[in-house]
Write a protein that holds these residues in place. Sequence first.
Motif, mmCIF file in Angstrom:
data_model
loop_
_atom_site.group_PDB
_atom_site.id
_atom_site.type_symbol
_atom_site.label_atom_id
_atom_site.label_comp_id
_atom_site.label_asym_id
_atom_site.label_seq_id
_atom_site.Cartn_x
_atom_site.Cartn_y
_atom_site.Cartn_z
ATOM 1 N N ARG A 1 -3.298 2.527 5.193
ATOM 2 C CA ARG A 1 -2.128 1.662 5.054
ATOM 3 C C ARG A 1 -2.089 0.577 6.133
ATOM 4 O O ARG A 1 -1.517 -0.497 5.930
ATOM 5 C CB ARG A 1 -0.875 2.538 5.130
ATOM 6 C CG ARG A 1 0.438 1.858 4.772
ATOM 7 C CD ARG A 1 1.525 2.910 4.626
ATOM 8 N NE ARG A 1 2.802 2.300 4.294
ATOM 9 C CZ ARG A 1 3.776 2.077 5.163
ATOM 10 N NH1 ARG A 1 3.610 2.418 6.431
ATOM 11 N NH2 ARG A 1 4.914 1.522 4.785
ATOM 12 N N SER B 1 2.245 -0.001 -10.739
ATOM 13 C CA SER B 1 3.282 0.473 -9.831
ATOM 14 C C SER B 1 4.649 0.502 -10.507
ATOM 15 O O SER B 1 5.063 -0.463 -11.141
ATOM 16 C CB SER B 1 3.340 -0.435 -8.600
ATOM 17 O OG SER B 1 4.466 -0.110 -7.808
ATOM 18 N N SER C 1 -3.407 5.507 -4.135
ATOM 19 C CA SER C 1 -2.313 4.747 -4.733
ATOM 20 C C SER C 1 -2.290 4.836 -6.250
ATOM 21 O O SER C 1 -3.303 5.119 -6.894
ATOM 22 C CB SER C 1 -2.411 3.277 -4.316
ATOM 23 O OG SER C 1 -2.347 3.164 -2.913
ATOM 24 N N ARG D 1 0.848 -1.199 0.000
ATOM 25 C CA ARG D 1 0.000 0.000 0.000
ATOM 26 C C ARG D 1 0.882 1.246 0.000
ATOM 27 O O ARG D 1 1.395 1.671 1.032
ATOM 28 C CB ARG D 1 -0.930 -0.019 1.206
ATOM 29 C CG ARG D 1 -1.895 -1.191 1.128
ATOM 30 C CD ARG D 1 -2.799 -1.268 2.328
ATOM 31 N NE ARG D 1 -3.686 -2.421 2.207
ATOM 32 C CZ ARG D 1 -4.677 -2.680 3.033
ATOM 33 N NH1 ARG D 1 -4.915 -1.875 4.046
ATOM 34 N NH2 ARG D 1 -5.437 -3.743 2.853
#
Length: 637
Positions: free
Chosen positions: A503, A519, A515, A485
């Motif tokens: 989180r 990623s 978020s 997270r």
Amino acid sequence: MRKRLCLCVGVPECSDPHLGPLPGTKVDASSVFEALTDCTMGQYDAVESVRLINPSKAEFTRALAQLSYDPDIDTLSIYFAGHGVIIDSVYYLCCRDIELYRAAYSGLSLTELFQIIGNAKPRHTNIIIDACHAAGVAHDVQSLIKPNSLGPANSFGVSILAMSATDQYAHEAPPDAPVQGGYGTLSLLKCLKGETDCQVNKSHLSLDDISKAIDLERDDQSPNFWSFNISGSPQFCLNNTAGVGSSESFIPIPIFEDSDSSTLPLALSEELWKCYLDSKTEVELRELQNCLEKGLFELAEPTKQANFLIGLLDSFTARCSLADDGFATTQVTAVFLFVAQKISDPNVANEVVAFILRQLEGSLEFATSSIHEGLKEDYFLVRGGGGHSEFFSLPIRLTKVAAWSLFYLDLSSGNAVETARRSKVCEAILGALERDYSGSISLVSEEQAAYIIIISSLTKRHGLTEWGERFIGSLYHDYFAHGGRIARTSLALEDTYEFMKYRSLEKEVDFLRFSARPSELLFCLFAHYWNFDQLDVVRYDFSEVDGTHCTTYIPDSYANFSDEVITNGGNLNFQIGHDVFTASDYDSFIRNYISPAVYAASQPPQTMIRSIAICASLIFPDRIPWCAMDSLTADVF
């Protein structure tokens, strides 16, 4: 040849009975005049420059006009020692014939000075006032120093050093002191003579440089400074400490001759002025970069572009020295460095880039030294009294300080002695971060991705792998401990409290609010272990992040890596459990896709371009400097 002229004025006696004698001002004006006209210090024209002792207002303005309107003048420096008063929010210099009850008529205001200077327009004007309440000129400075007031064409620069605050007196040394004169002037003379090191390695000092080194050795008197200049580096005097005690020689200041003065549109000048004022607190770096790039476009000619950047750099760095952030000067200097790459003539651009890069090293030297000393105090890196936002901000700050410190080490120019010295400072900072802030070494934001690649790359390059393993290892384990997270880059400060609550929850709650997906951070964490040949350490962790989308962006070239939008380049993506199943698959992805793309973007190989790209990621951490990783570019650098 362009002339350097000075006007040094001392007023020991005034006709108004409310103003007592100041015998030291005669000594001060003479001492400054002798220093400025000395060929080893100021290098001003000793024949045409003027020293006035106890002049009337008319004599002062007549001498000022005589110097200002010289057709060959380049730099004009005005020094005043005497009484100064604030009446009805206007600051007046007191000449011999001042009458306080009608100061608007008999006093000499900054407005009147600027009417003459603004009409004559020498390239740069320095004004030094060693008088009581001297910062009272701020009442006029805010309007007079604004670009739209600097002549009809916004075409000259000005620097003002006031030796006392608005509510302070300007003190003189007592009669029994070994050296007579005003404390402000005595400190100025020490800088001129090289007795005070101004902590810059340039061949010449600007008044901006001197303002940062002025030490009045009194708690009841403090100097104030303002500057705005778009016409090259204002060379106030020689730097008699340049290169002294250093393994490096001084930095020559690039000088570019212009056939006429630079001009900027009023709207752009106002934008730059706003950025200048903000640089004392917190300048928006992207806004500053956009303004500077607009300036380059408007000026077009490379010599004007160069003078524009070099001149403003002095003004901004002097202003930044007043900020609380120790890296403020470094960050602003970096923005000027990025913009200098865009000067229209490559040869001029290279000269200016090299000069500003050396300036960046100097500011980074000061910042890291301050951090090194500051870390000896408890909670030095904690801001705002340690409120809840620090649970989010402090981990990012620690990662950033580590990356900046390693970058400072990386900039050492192959000199073994200098590299060893910087390495010692860097290791001390890294050791203090690990020792005193171990509980705050955590992974909270995608912003840390760029710092992770810098830390991984530079710890390996400079033999600090054990520290790099421990530090990034802590971040890696924290990532999995909190279920990945991680906040997106530039999460609003008001959202940090809710994010930290989210989180710690066991289930997903509105993660898109906080978020980023996909990623880039996880990509960089695995890249660290690939870089250290340790993928086997994390080989079992791929299954825990099954289904995660990872991405990174690699430009076609790292030459303009600081651009807000990098149009030429591409994203490289994979999904764990679909494209990449194992550590071996990840290794293949790096070798088959990332490494060739980074190799191509690093052509032709230039160490300076790579350093500037790393710096761009430190300033704008929404981009990853893969070119820093030697394992990816082994055949390039």
